[in-house]
Design an enzyme around this catalytic site. Structure first.
Site, PDB file in Angstrom:
ATOM      1  N   THR A 175       4.754 -56.565  38.438  1.00  0.00           N
ATOM      2  CA  THR A 175       5.952 -55.882  38.949  1.00  0.00           C
ATOM      3  C   THR A 175       7.187 -56.484  38.284  1.00  0.00           C
ATOM      4  OG1 THR A 175       4.973 -55.215  41.042  1.00  0.00           O
ATOM      5  CG2 THR A 175       7.351 -55.367  41.011  1.00  0.00           C
ATOM      6  N   PHE A 177      11.205 -56.960  38.542  1.00  0.00           N
ATOM      7  CA  PHE A 177      12.331 -57.000  39.482  1.00  0.00           C
ATOM      8  C   PHE A 177      13.619 -57.060  38.660  1.00  0.00           C
ATOM      9  CE2 PHE A 177       8.670 -58.647  41.612  1.00  0.00           C
ATOM     10  CZ  PHE A 177       8.794 -58.262  42.928  1.00  0.00           C
TER      11      PHE A 177
HETATM   12  O1  LIG Z   1       7.037 -56.202  49.841  1.00  0.00           O
HETATM   13  C1  LIG Z   1       7.144 -57.077  48.955  1.00  0.00           C
HETATM   14  O2  LIG Z   1       6.520 -58.146  48.953  1.00  0.00           O
HETATM   15  C2  LIG Z   1       8.019 -56.795  47.820  1.00  0.00           C
HETATM   16  O3  LIG Z   1       8.610 -57.683  47.274  1.00  0.00           O
HETATM   17  C3  LIG Z   1       7.999 -55.387  47.280  1.00  0.00           C
HETATM   18  C4  LIG Z   1       6.718 -55.251  46.520  1.00  0.00           C
HETATM   19  C5  LIG Z   1       5.619 -54.677  47.113  1.00  0.00           C
HETATM   20  C6  LIG Z   1       4.421 -54.584  46.409  1.00  0.00           C
HETATM   21  C7  LIG Z   1       4.332 -55.067  45.124  1.00  0.00           C
HETATM   22  C8  LIG Z   1       5.442 -55.638  44.531  1.00  0.00           C
HETATM   23  C9  LIG Z   1       6.642 -55.728  45.229  1.00  0.00           C
END
Ligand SMILES: O=C(O)C(=O)Cc1ccccc1
Length: 274
Positions: A175, A177
């Site tokens: 992911t 950010f």
């Molecule tokens: O809900 C979380 O932990 C987040 O940071 C959002 C997310 C959710 C799933 C994968 C990556 C980020």
């Protein structure tokens, strides 16, 4: 400096935050419970910077983040990016096993990234969405008959058991950010720039914009279309390119784009994540 992130403690956003802040000497950290709230806190200067998820290698873009940056967050800019590997765990109270799970709770992105695992192993469970994976773990703790999808650290923090590890449908799962602020970053020589634009609904209009990048030998690392929200069938395009908006060749490109787009917004330049 005050930085906010999608909490509570134990989210993947917190992991990204810890990487981002490891060289920052002094900062206050604030957990916020949803992405729209994070963006509005930053817009109202309640914090200086914010970290939000923007895209995942399995599920694609986090639309709420894209849409708020395109439509709502007038004065915010992207000043950084962080990319982390994502490994999901199935987490529950001690007395729960796969056969007595009635609900699975998680962030919509996490539920989507584990769709196959859920179908094959817990077909009886109803899915419930939560604002974050760590919040889901807390909710599972109080619900009892539920399991949550989250990371190892969240299971540890909230005293829960890990039933299965690495349950995402594609093992290599990342992911990305972004760090938002009121100002983007200075040139480092290894930068990216994010922009959004719209073009007229006429033959070749998108092709002509992309041609500007090609002519200047600029590499595009992302393109995504989102509904314009003004008229059905009208779109805006989100594009990430390599280079900083103050680099000479990018300045040339941005000037040329002005004549080929109906609307153009530079979302910011920032160092590529290493
Ligand atoms: O809900 C979380 O932990 C987040 O940071 C959002 C997310 C959710 C799933 C994968 C990556 C980020």
């Amino acid at each position: 400096m005050r930085i906010c992130y999608l909490g509570p403690q134990g989210t993947f956003s917190e992991k990204a935050l810890l990487i981002y802040t490891k060289d920052i000497k002094k900062c206050d950290i604030e957990e916020v419970s949803s992405i729209p709230d994070i963006i509005s806190r930053l817009s109202s200067n309640a914090c200086d910077e914010a970290i939000v998820p923007i895209e995942n290698s399995i599920e694609g873009s986090v639309n709420v983040t894209l849409d708020m940056l395109i439509n709502d967050a007038e004065d915010l800019m992207i000043k950084g990016e962080i990319i982390i590997p994502i490994s999901h765990c199935l987490i529950a109270c001690d007395f729960i096993d796969l056969s007595n799970i009635r609900y699975i709770i998680s962030h919509p992105q996490a539920l989507a990234q584990c769709r196959q695992f859920i179908k094959e192993n817990i077909p009886q469970a109803r899915l419930i969405t939560a604002e974050s994976t760590a919040k889901a773990v807390l909710e599972a703790k109080y619900k009892g008959t539920a399991a949550a999808i989250g990371n190892e650290r969240s299971a540890e923090i909230y005293g829960m058991k890990i039933l299965t590890r690495d349950i995402q449908d594609v093992k290599e799962n990342y992911t990305r950010f972004i760090v938002l602020s009121h100002k983007d970053s200075e040139i480092t020589g290894n930068d990216k720039t994010s922009l959004v634009f719209s073009v007229s609904n006429t033959p070749g209009s998108l092709y002509k914009v992309l041609g500007v990048f090609a002519d200047e030998n600029i590499n595009m690392t992302k393109i995504e279309s989102r509904p314009s929200r003004r008229k059905f069938g009208e779109y805006v395009f989100w594009v990430d390119i390599e280079g900083h908006r103050c680099d000479n060749h990018i300045v040339t490109v941005l000037n040329k784009l002005n004549g080929k787009t109906d609307f153009l917004k530079i979302l910011g330049s920032y160092p590529k994540f290493k």
